[in-house]
Design a protein around this motif. Structure first.
Motif, PDB file in Angstrom:
ATOM      1  N   UNK A  28       0.817  -1.217   0.000  1.00 26.35           N
ATOM      2  CA  UNK A  28       0.000   0.000   0.000  1.00 26.35           C
ATOM      3  C   UNK A  28       0.852   1.268   0.000  1.00 26.35           C
ATOM      4  N   UNK A  29       2.088   1.185   0.466  1.00 21.97           N
ATOM      5  CA  UNK A  29       2.962   2.364   0.418  1.00 21.97           C
ATOM      6  C   UNK A  29       3.289   2.766  -1.019  1.00 21.97           C
ATOM      7  N   UNK A  30       3.026   1.871  -1.976  1.00 19.24           N
ATOM      8  CA  UNK A  30       3.223   2.215  -3.381  1.00 19.24           C
ATOM      9  C   UNK A  30       2.206   3.246  -3.855  1.00 19.24           C
ATOM     10  N   UNK A  31       1.171   3.511  -3.048  1.00 17.93           N
ATOM     11  CA  UNK A  31       0.199   4.541  -3.398  1.00 17.93           C
ATOM     12  C   UNK A  31       0.782   5.942  -3.246  1.00 17.93           C
ATOM     13  N   UNK A  32       1.829   6.076  -2.470  1.00 16.08           N
ATOM     14  CA  UNK A  32       2.407   7.394  -2.218  1.00 16.08           C
ATOM     15  C   UNK A  32       3.113   7.914  -3.472  1.00 16.08           C
ATOM     16  N   UNK A  33       3.051   9.216  -3.633  1.00 12.47           N
ATOM     17  CA  UNK A  33       3.694   9.826  -4.798  1.00 12.47           C
ATOM     18  C   UNK A  33       5.207   9.714  -4.738  1.00 12.47           C
ATOM     19  N   UNK A  34       5.768   9.601  -3.505  1.00 14.29           N
ATOM     20  CA  UNK A  34       7.219   9.514  -3.363  1.00 14.29           C
ATOM     21  C   UNK A  34       7.698   8.082  -3.196  1.00 14.29           C
ATOM     22  N   UNK A  35       6.839   7.106  -3.505  1.00 18.81           N
ATOM     23  CA  UNK A  35       7.225   5.705  -3.363  1.00 18.81           C
ATOM     24  C   UNK A  35       8.335   5.367  -4.353  1.00 18.81           C
ATOM     25  N   UNK A  36       9.343   4.587  -3.936  1.00 20.29           N
ATOM     26  CA  UNK A  36      10.431   4.212  -4.849  1.00 20.29           C
ATOM     27  C   UNK A  36       9.915   3.287  -5.939  1.00 20.29           C
ATOM     28  N   UNK A  37      10.588   3.244  -7.082  1.00 20.60           N
ATOM     29  CA  UNK A  37      10.143   2.359  -8.169  1.00 20.60           C
ATOM     30  C   UNK A  37      10.279   0.889  -7.785  1.00 20.60           C
ATOM     31  N   UNK A  38       9.289   0.097  -8.176  1.00 22.25           N
ATOM     32  CA  UNK A  38       9.290  -1.338  -7.932  1.00 22.25           C
ATOM     33  C   UNK A  38       8.970  -2.030  -9.237  1.00 22.25           C
ATOM     34  N   UNK A  39       9.751  -3.053  -9.574  1.00 22.76           N
ATOM     35  CA  UNK A  39       9.541  -3.743 -10.837  1.00 22.76           C
ATOM     36  C   UNK A  39       8.298  -4.608 -10.838  1.00 22.76           C
ATOM     37  N   UNK A  40       8.003  -5.183 -11.994  1.00 23.25           N
ATOM     38  CA  UNK A  40       6.902  -6.123 -12.113  1.00 23.25           C
ATOM     39  C   UNK A  40       5.524  -5.504 -12.225  1.00 23.25           C
ATOM     40  N   UNK A  41       5.440  -4.184 -12.389  1.00 24.66           N
ATOM     41  CA  UNK A  41       4.140  -3.543 -12.524  1.00 24.66           C
ATOM     42  C   UNK A  41       3.340  -3.492 -11.242  1.00 24.66           C
TER      43      UNK A  41
END
Length: 332
Positions: A28-41
């Motif tokens: 859910x932290x991937x919702x943040x605008x400053x979340x680091x890039x994560x592979x795999x979509x």
């Protein structure tokens, strides 16, 4: 700086745990605008699922720039691998006193510890007006929908990455002791004088801990410590979530070979576990001076951490290095 006092009891009771719920919260932290890039979509998948399933409470909790997200969302696992149903039940039955206290911290912050508050989103306030029990139940329901839609189908691959990481950490502890393993979890973790320190802008002193739970995360690029600030109801024992490394047999990608050169790419790939210059020299049949030269370059570019344990200096991949080395995302 956060200081966690680690007496003998806490060290003896330090353990690893795999948590489906903590993994879901980490996503859910991937919702943040400053979340680091994560592979795999993953970022697209999580955002799409939250929107399509209308998980508005979770969106309100995680898409803001909070210094603190309520810890009742990540209960401490009781077993080496927690069961989803048990963790979700713990969230749904969170006591009203703790839930209100944690939401108050999110909104008001704690000045002495450097936690800044933010206005509570309207949707959260309206949900709370229906009562704390209903609020906790609604949160658990939304978490379940996200788990079933986005993570459960991919859980075997996610779990395999975490199991591989725990095996690597156990090997590090066997070779370099528990303090060496703890210090190697992340560049912002330091061990000295029976105290685990996290380099951060937040301030906290956690005395009297009797255990520490370490939970690997496939989504985190940074550390997340679940601790109770001063004055909390029914204090919890601390839990540290840290980013996983890639497994021992992860090959360097063609892109890494092209960017780093074959020798540096191989050395970096072998540093999924903490190693010394001498160990790398023996493993790769290179002169120690050659290894030191390449490690210096990799360290200056932010691809390696360097930790001193006694007279030994240990090198290990950073999450940025793991992403570079991956030929394809491990979690799909």
């Amino acid at each position: 700086m956060i200081h966690l006092e680690m007496n003998q009891a806490a060290l003896v009771n330090t353990r690893f745990a795999i948590s489906p719920l903590s993994t879901t919260v980490g996503a859910l932290y991937l919702l943040r605008s400053d979340a680091p890039p994560v592979g795999g979509g993953w970022r697209h998948l999580i955002r799409e699922t939250v929107h399509d399933r209308q998980l508005w409470l979770l969106k309100a909790l995680f898409s803001g720039s909070w210094d603190y997200v309520p810890d009742f969302l990540t209960p401490q696992p009781d077993a080496p691998e927690a069961a989803w149903a048990e963790e979700a039940h713990t969230v749904a039955t969170t006591c009203s006193e703790r839930l209100c206290w944690e939401l108050q911290i999110m909104a008001q912050g704690i000045t002495d510890e450097g936690l800044a508050g933010r206005p509570t989103p309207t949707i959260l306030r309206r949900a709370l007006e229906r009562g704390e029990r209903d609020f906790a139940g609604d949160i658990a329901t939304e978490l379940h929908q996200l788990w079933e839609s986005a993570l459960a189908p991919r859980w075997p691959a996610l779990r395999a990455r975490m199991e591989a990481d725990i095996a690597l950490r156990a090997r590090t502890a066997a070779h370099h002791g528990l303090s060496g393993m703890l210090a190697g979890l992340h560049p912002r973790v330091a061990w000295n004088d029976d105290r685990l320190s996290l380099v951060t802008r937040f301030q906290a002193q956690i005395p009297g801990s009797t255990s520490l739970v370490l939970t690997p995360s496939v989504f985190a690029a940074d550390l997340h410590m679940v601790i109770d600030p001063t004055g909390g109801p029914t204090p919890r024992q601390p839990m540290l979530t840290y980013p996983v490394l890639h497994g021992p047999d992860t090959p360097a990608s063609p892109a890494a070979h092209a960017l780093l050169g074959v020798t540096r790419a191989r050395l970096l790939s072998d540093l999924h576990a903490a190693r010394t210059t001498a160990e790398l020299s023996e493993r790769h049949f290179l002169a120690p001076s050659t290894v030191s030269y390449h490690l210096g370059i990799l360290h200056r570019t932010g691809l390696l951490t360097r930790t001193r344990t006694g007279h030994r200096i240990l090198y290990q991949q950073t999450p940025r290095a793991a992403d570079l080395l991956a030929d394809s995302p491990q979690a799909r």
